[in-house]
Design a protein around this motif. Sequence first.
Motif, PDB file in Angstrom:
ATOM      1  N   THR A 244      65.742  62.253  13.919  1.00 54.89           N
ATOM      2  CA  THR A 244      66.735  61.622  14.780  1.00 54.89           C
ATOM      3  C   THR A 244      67.571  60.672  13.931  1.00 54.89           C
ATOM      4  O   THR A 244      67.164  60.283  12.841  1.00 54.89           O
ATOM      5  CB  THR A 244      66.068  60.833  15.932  1.00 54.89           C
ATOM      6  OG1 THR A 244      65.166  59.871  15.370  1.00 54.89           O
ATOM      7  CG2 THR A 244      65.307  61.750  16.865  1.00 54.89           C
ATOM      8  N   ALA A 245      68.727  60.323  14.456  1.00 56.53           N
ATOM      9  CA  ALA A 245      69.615  59.432  13.711  1.00 56.53           C
ATOM     10  C   ALA A 245      70.286  58.460  14.669  1.00 56.53           C
ATOM     11  O   ALA A 245      70.444  58.747  15.857  1.00 56.53           O
ATOM     12  CB  ALA A 245      70.662  60.245  12.970  1.00 56.53           C
ATOM     13  N   GLU A 246      70.674  57.333  14.136  1.00 59.91           N
ATOM     14  CA  GLU A 246      71.408  56.344  14.921  1.00 59.91           C
ATOM     15  C   GLU A 246      72.451  55.691  14.023  1.00 59.91           C
ATOM     16  O   GLU A 246      72.339  55.704  12.796  1.00 59.91           O
ATOM     17  CB  GLU A 246      70.475  55.296  15.505  1.00 59.91           C
ATOM     18  CG  GLU A 246      69.778  54.433  14.468  1.00 59.91           C
ATOM     19  CD  GLU A 246      68.874  53.390  15.087  1.00 59.91           C
ATOM     20  OE1 GLU A 246      69.137  52.191  14.888  1.00 59.91           O
ATOM     21  OE2 GLU A 246      67.899  53.776  15.757  1.00 59.91           O
ATOM     22  N   VAL A 247      73.451  55.141  14.665  1.00 62.98           N
ATOM     23  CA  VAL A 247      74.512  54.434  13.954  1.00 62.98           C
ATOM     24  C   VAL A 247      74.557  53.013  14.509  1.00 62.98           C
ATOM     25  O   VAL A 247      75.140  52.778  15.564  1.00 62.98           O
ATOM     26  CB  VAL A 247      75.877  55.127  14.155  1.00 62.98           C
ATOM     27  CG1 VAL A 247      76.972  54.365  13.431  1.00 62.98           C
ATOM     28  CG2 VAL A 247      75.820  56.567  13.676  1.00 62.98           C
ATOM     29  N   PRO A 248      73.923  52.060  13.809  1.00 61.45           N
ATOM     30  CA  PRO A 248      73.942  50.685  14.303  1.00 61.45           C
ATOM     31  C   PRO A 248      75.358  50.091  14.240  1.00 61.45           C
ATOM     32  O   PRO A 248      75.801  49.442  15.165  1.00 61.45           O
ATOM     33  CB  PRO A 248      72.982  49.939  13.393  1.00 61.45           C
ATOM     34  CG  PRO A 248      72.596  50.866  12.308  1.00 61.45           C
ATOM     35  CD  PRO A 248      73.105  52.222  12.625  1.00 61.45           C
ATOM     36  N   VAL A 249      76.047  50.303  13.125  1.00 62.45           N
ATOM     37  CA  VAL A 249      77.448  49.914  12.946  1.00 62.45           C
ATOM     38  C   VAL A 249      78.091  50.961  12.047  1.00 62.45           C
ATOM     39  O   VAL A 249      77.419  51.584  11.234  1.00 62.45           O
ATOM     40  CB  VAL A 249      77.607  48.505  12.297  1.00 62.45           C
ATOM     41  CG1 VAL A 249      77.105  47.412  13.208  1.00 62.45           C
ATOM     42  CG2 VAL A 249      76.921  48.446  10.955  1.00 62.45           C
TER      43      VAL A 249
END
Length: 142
Positions: free
Chosen positions: A124-129
């Motif tokens: 999974t991946a996320e983009v905090p900023v």
Amino acid sequence: MADSPLFQALHMEMTHALCAEREKGLSALEGVGFRVGQGLSERLTKETPSFKGELDVLKFLCKDLWIAVFKKQGTYVLQDNQFLLLSQLSNGKQYLEEAPKFLAFTCGLVKGALSNLGFDSTVTAEVPVMPCSKFQVVIQKS
């Protein structure tokens, strides 16, 4: 891998073309990444002895695979503060909603590489900023 600007342009066009239908598009994009990851890991490990454990696999992902695709080494957390495939987008908050579709290919790539090495995984991946990305890799025990 391909020249960086060419790879970025191909990825951008592929993302726009496949993500016309949001859910189907993300799945298709991850599938393309999965197949590319399988092929790359096969090519990169052709003359490498089999991995002894998860640590060796993570080292392969962060050193060999990440360098082959993005021309820089990843870390074990697989956090990239200047993720190549997000760097063309604006830093504005309005693009955070669109960011996941630009990470689907890479999630598939990592998952495909691990699959080729005999490991089932969830990526999974996320983009905090913007343009930072964090990839979480969970390897299921066999």
